[in-house]
Design a protein around this motif. Structure first.
Motif, PDB file in Angstrom:
ATOM      1  N   GLY A  92       0.148  52.203 -34.013  1.00 22.92           N
ATOM      2  CA  GLY A  92      -0.790  53.301 -34.221  1.00 22.92           C
ATOM      3  C   GLY A  92      -0.973  53.609 -35.689  1.00 22.92           C
ATOM      4  N   VAL A  93       0.159  53.664 -36.416  1.00 25.85           N
ATOM      5  CA  VAL A  93       0.096  53.934 -37.849  1.00 25.85           C
ATOM      6  C   VAL A  93      -0.671  52.818 -38.549  1.00 25.85           C
ATOM      7  CG1 VAL A  93       1.457  54.056 -39.958  1.00 25.85           C
ATOM      8  CG2 VAL A  93       2.154  55.376 -37.968  1.00 25.85           C
ATOM      9  N   GLU A  94      -0.392  51.583 -38.118  1.00 29.28           N
ATOM     10  CA  GLU A  94      -1.038  50.456 -38.790  1.00 29.28           C
ATOM     11  C   GLU A  94      -2.537  50.431 -38.543  1.00 29.28           C
ATOM     12  OE1 GLU A  94       2.728  47.388 -39.069  1.00 29.28           O
ATOM     13  OE2 GLU A  94       1.097  46.930 -37.693  1.00 29.28           O
ATOM     14  N   ARG A  95      -2.947  50.885 -37.341  1.00 30.04           N
ATOM     15  CA  ARG A  95      -4.359  50.781 -37.001  1.00 30.04           C
ATOM     16  C   ARG A  95      -5.161  52.038 -37.316  1.00 30.04           C
ATOM     17  NH1 ARG A  95      -5.005  48.736 -31.051  1.00 30.04           N
ATOM     18  NH2 ARG A  95      -2.835  48.123 -31.214  1.00 30.04           N
ATOM     19  N   SER A  96      -4.444  53.149 -37.570  1.00 28.43           N
ATOM     20  CA  SER A  96      -5.152  54.413 -37.671  1.00 28.43           C
ATOM     21  C   SER A  96      -5.887  54.576 -38.981  1.00 28.43           C
ATOM     22  CB  SER A  96      -4.149  55.557 -37.545  1.00 28.43           C
ATOM     23  OG  SER A  96      -3.269  55.478 -38.641  1.00 28.43           O
ATOM     24  N   LEU A 104       4.228  52.571 -43.564  1.00 32.31           N
ATOM     25  CA  LEU A 104       2.903  52.558 -44.198  1.00 32.31           C
ATOM     26  C   LEU A 104       2.767  51.348 -45.124  1.00 32.31           C
ATOM     27  CD1 LEU A 104       2.070  56.275 -45.120  1.00 32.31           C
ATOM     28  CD2 LEU A 104       1.634  55.025 -43.024  1.00 32.31           C
ATOM     29  N   PHE A 105       3.822  51.071 -45.891  1.00 31.42           N
ATOM     30  CA  PHE A 105       3.770  49.914 -46.789  1.00 31.42           C
ATOM     31  C   PHE A 105       3.727  48.602 -46.000  1.00 31.42           C
ATOM     32  CE2 PHE A 105       5.521  52.664 -50.296  1.00 31.42           C
ATOM     33  CZ  PHE A 105       4.445  52.492 -51.138  1.00 31.42           C
ATOM     34  N   LEU A 106       4.493  48.534 -44.907  1.00 31.60           N
ATOM     35  CA  LEU A 106       4.462  47.319 -44.076  1.00 31.60           C
ATOM     36  C   LEU A 106       3.049  47.073 -43.566  1.00 31.60           C
ATOM     37  CD1 LEU A 106       7.755  47.435 -41.956  1.00 31.60           C
ATOM     38  CD2 LEU A 106       7.041  45.628 -43.522  1.00 31.60           C
ATOM     39  N   ALA A 107       2.382  48.166 -43.122  1.00 30.82           N
ATOM     40  CA  ALA A 107       1.005  48.033 -42.653  1.00 30.82           C
ATOM     41  C   ALA A 107       0.114  47.495 -43.771  1.00 30.82           C
ATOM     42  CB  ALA A 107       0.481  49.375 -42.152  1.00 30.82           C
ATOM     43  N   GLY A 108       0.316  47.991 -44.979  1.00 26.92           N
ATOM     44  CA  GLY A 108      -0.460  47.529 -46.125  1.00 26.92           C
ATOM     45  C   GLY A 108      -0.187  46.053 -46.421  1.00 26.92           C
ATOM     46  N   LEU A 109       1.073  45.654 -46.339  1.00 32.60           N
ATOM     47  CA  LEU A 109       1.436  44.264 -46.630  1.00 32.60           C
ATOM     48  C   LEU A 109       0.809  43.296 -45.628  1.00 32.60           C
ATOM     49  CD1 LEU A 109       5.226  44.640 -47.554  1.00 32.60           C
ATOM     50  CD2 LEU A 109       3.376  43.961 -49.087  1.00 32.60           C
ATOM     51  N   GLN A 110       0.720  43.741 -44.340  1.00 24.33           N
ATOM     52  CA  GLN A 110       0.129  42.870 -43.320  1.00 24.33           C
ATOM     53  C   GLN A 110      -1.322  42.519 -43.636  1.00 24.33           C
ATOM     54  OE1 GLN A 110       1.936  42.375 -40.011  1.00 24.33           O
ATOM     55  NE2 GLN A 110       3.534  42.883 -41.479  1.00 24.33           N
ATOM     56  N   ARG A 111      -1.971  43.426 -44.361  1.00 25.11           N
ATOM     57  CA  ARG A 111      -3.402  43.229 -44.594  1.00 25.11           C
ATOM     58  C   ARG A 111      -3.702  42.336 -45.789  1.00 25.11           C
ATOM     59  NH1 ARG A 111      -4.286  48.618 -42.425  1.00 25.11           N
ATOM     60  NH2 ARG A 111      -3.659  49.515 -44.380  1.00 25.11           N
ATOM     61  N   ILE A 112      -2.656  41.983 -46.557  1.00 31.35           N
ATOM     62  CA  ILE A 112      -2.912  41.127 -47.718  1.00 31.35           C
ATOM     63  C   ILE A 112      -3.085  39.690 -47.237  1.00 31.35           C
ATOM     64  CG2 ILE A 112      -2.048  40.311 -49.930  1.00 31.35           C
ATOM     65  CD1 ILE A 112      -0.373  42.831 -50.122  1.00 31.35           C
ATOM     66  N   ARG A 170      -2.711  49.153 -53.568  1.00 29.60           N
ATOM     67  CA  ARG A 170      -3.100  50.353 -54.297  1.00 29.60           C
ATOM     68  C   ARG A 170      -3.501  51.510 -53.376  1.00 29.60           C
ATOM     69  NH1 ARG A 170      -7.373  52.555 -56.445  1.00 29.60           N
ATOM     70  NH2 ARG A 170      -7.134  53.755 -58.362  1.00 29.60           N
ATOM     71  N   ALA A 171      -4.351  51.213 -52.384  1.00 28.98           N
ATOM     72  CA  ALA A 171      -4.813  52.280 -51.480  1.00 28.98           C
ATOM     73  C   ALA A 171      -3.624  52.926 -50.761  1.00 28.98           C
ATOM     74  CB  ALA A 171      -5.799  51.723 -50.463  1.00 28.98           C
ATOM     75  N   THR A 172      -2.710  52.070 -50.291  1.00 33.26           N
ATOM     76  CA  THR A 172      -1.525  52.602 -49.610  1.00 33.26           C
ATOM     77  C   THR A 172      -0.714  53.473 -50.556  1.00 33.26           C
ATOM     78  OG1 THR A 172      -1.466  50.515 -48.427  1.00 33.26           O
ATOM     79  CG2 THR A 172       0.424  51.953 -48.162  1.00 33.26           C
ATOM     80  N   SER A 173      -0.528  52.991 -51.790  1.00 31.57           N
ATOM     81  CA  SER A 173       0.271  53.740 -52.757  1.00 31.57           C
ATOM     82  C   SER A 173      -0.308  55.127 -53.006  1.00 31.57           C
ATOM     83  CB  SER A 173       0.340  52.990 -54.093  1.00 31.57           C
ATOM     84  OG  SER A 173       1.035  51.787 -53.918  1.00 31.57           O
TER      85      SER A 173
END
Lengths: 283, 303
Positions: free
Chosen positions: A275-279, B181-189, B218-221
């Protein structure tokens, strides 16, 4: 396996080093949980023994039941209050915020942006800063020490509304268009098409709200003024600062208070993460 | 019939969906804010409908109050510690967990698990089991192995060891959430960026981190720093639970919310003065948020 033999030794050293550091950090992160259970199941003498031992000398399972019998610590009542508050807050918040988020994302309205920024603006003023006037409002309404006073003012989470709006903006329109062709109105489209297809975001927001409501402290401290309306956090805090309770009781009560959350957490963790990743929280 | 399907009907539906939430938010956020501003101009001891207009007196006495100013100072110091510390730890955790080849889910769960713990419970563990200032405390036990004297972690202000206690408890509780949050950002690179960097001769490690990973995050940071600062402004739970005891709250290590809590709802019940403090705090937060948003270019997705 043969491939790993050709790995640059420096890269391999890096990998090993990383695994070691991560393991040490993981142990450090788990120690507080361990202490909670260790002290909760130990005897008073074991906790305060001058020579600290990793395992208590004898484990007192009876602490688990004894703590509920202590008339000084209204633990059962506090747990009941916390459960009622956390469950109603979660249901109410998710319902109100998802409806508002859907309306903002999908129903064309000339001033939708103004409304959206008015909602978003409240995020800028952290809720905790308004606690004095909110206390005043709630006491004017006569809601001090009532479940109403503890629940209703916390139901309107701009953060949850924002997450739902962002999520619904990215919801596939084709699904809704199909519903529209079938003659469904906004309400039935939302209820029959959008909600069933958005379970992960509901689970994620719901879990975050539940954790927040269960762990909330300032608001229940201010509003729950008599013993009967204490939440488990307020009860624990009162006894931590008063220091008239046995340490082992305090620790086992605290362990009992986080048990429901750890269960919710372990079960729903991947939804929170997804959820956090997709939100788009971080966009 | 067609008329009812037109824009007017849509407006009605919009308010049917958004209305209940918007009304509640107005009632429980905007009304209290307005009321707070109103109260701040009155002498309101122990009453919510005051009659004694005092103008800016409350503001003057709040801004002239050494205790309030020092609580603002405590907050600034706390933010200066906690924001960079959480940022670095959560980013480091994310980078390490992301590249683990085994048990990734396990380690992610371990670091995320404290998020489920409350400040009250964490403060209890920190105060009564780790940093309790006597021999059976874990910190003093470990120091004892090295022959160091016992330290009264929370009870002394010189040296101010209580900062270590206050910062570590929040670090433990919140680092896991920001790691996600950072893990989510890393997945998108895109992996192609790293491949391209490798072709260009960038060595894995520091160089890739600095030239690929950090700029892509940057956006995540920006979001993380913003959330960290807002949360630091709200610091109350751990300060209250760590520092106060049966004898009261020591004059040091008191952030604004703790101060306002005691002013408005403590012995004096001085709601007028408390409201003036809340308004000052709200203004500071608003200015800080706007400045920060400008500075980081919040809202600009690409640049």
């Amino acid at each position: 396996m043969t491939a790993s033999k050709r790995v640059d030794p420096r890269v391999r050293t890096g990998r090993v080093l990383r695994a070691v550091i991560v393991t040490i950090l993981a142990v450090l992160f788990l120690i507080p949980f361990y202490l909670l259970v260790r002290n909760g199941l130990a005897t008073e003498q074991d906790i305060t023994a001058p020579d600290w031992t990793f395992f208590p000398r004898d484990i007192q399972w009876s602490n688990l039941t004894e703590v509920f019998a202590d008339p000084n610590l209204p633990l059962a009542r506090a747990l009941l209050n916390s459960t009622l508050i956390a469950v109603s807050t979660t249901v109410g918040t998710v319902l109100l915020a998802s409806l508002a988020g859907y309306g903002l994302a999908r129903i064309p309205y000339r001033h939708a942006n103004v409304v959206f920024y008015a909602i978003l603006g409240t995020l800028m003023v952290p809720a905790a800063v308004t606690f004095v006037p909110s206390f005043v409002l709630v006491s004017t309404l006569g809601w001090i020490s009532t479940l109403r006073g503890l629940i209703i003012p916390t139901l309107f989470s701009a953060f949850a509304c924002f997450i739902f709006r962002q999520y619904f903006l990215g919801f596939p329109r084709e699904l809704e268009d199909a519903a529209r062709v079938d003659g469904l109105g906004y309400w039935r489209t939302y209820w029959r098409i959008v909600v069933p297809n958005s379970r992960p975001v509901f689970a994620a927001v719901g879990t975050i709200v539940f954790i927040g409501a269960w762990n909330a402290f300032l608001w229940p401290l201010v509003i729950g003024q008599d013993r009967e309306s204490w939440t488990v956090q307020v009860a624990l805090s009162t006894f931590t600062t008063a220091q008239n309770l046995n340490l082992h009781e305090l620790f086992i009560a605290a362990a009992i208070s986080i048990a429901p959350l750890v269960v919710v957490f372990v079960l729903l963790q991947r939804y929170i993460v997804a959820g956090v990743e997709r939100s788009g929280i971080d966009d | 019939m067609r008329r009812f399907r037109g824009p007017q009907n849509r407006n009605l539906w919009f308010w049917a969906f958004v209305g209940p939430f918007a009304i509640g938010l107005a009632l429980f956020t905007y009304v209290p804010l307005a009321w707070s501003v109103y109260l701040s101009f009155f002498d309101a001891h122990n009453t919510v409908s005051p009659t004694d207009f005092v103008g800016l007196d409350n503001y003057a006495s709040m801004l002239g109050d050494q205790a309030f100013l020092s609580s603002l100072g405590t907050f600034v110091l706390f933010t200066a510690f906690i924001v960079p510390a959480t940022y670095v730890l959560s980013l480091a955790l994310a980078l390490m967990v992301n590249r683990l080849r085994f048990a990734q889910a396990f380690f992610r769960s371990v670091f995320f698990l404290p998020t489920a713990c409350s400040y009250v419970v964490a403060a209890l563990i920190w105060k009564l089991s780790i940093f309790n200032g006597v021999r059976f405390g874990l910190a003093n036990t470990v120091l004892g192995w090295f022959g160091t004297d016992q330290t009264a972690w929370l009870a002394t202000s010189d040296p101010p060891w209580y900062w270590l206690v206050i910062v570590t408890v929040r670090l433990w509780l919140q680092a896991g959430f920001y790691m996600i949050l950072f893990l989510a950002g890393l997945q998108r690179i895109s992996p192609r960026l790293y491949e391209a960097a490798a072709v260009d001769g960038a060595r894995p490690g520091w160089q890739t981190l600095r030239h690929i990973t950090l700029p892509q995050l940057r956006a995540t940071s920006v979001a993380v720093v913003l959330l960290l600062v807002i949360n630091a402004f709200q610091a109350f739970d751990e300060f209250y639970n760590l520092m106060s005891d049966a004898r009261g709250y020591p004059p040091y290590a008191r952030p604004p919310l703790v101060y306002l809590y005691y002013t408005a709802l403590g012995q004096e019940q001085n709601l007028g003065l408390g409201s003036a403090g809340a308004v000052i705090l709200a203004l500071i937060i608003a200015v800080a948020t706007v400045v920060q948003a400008r500075w980081f270019g919040l809202g600009r997705k690409e640049d």
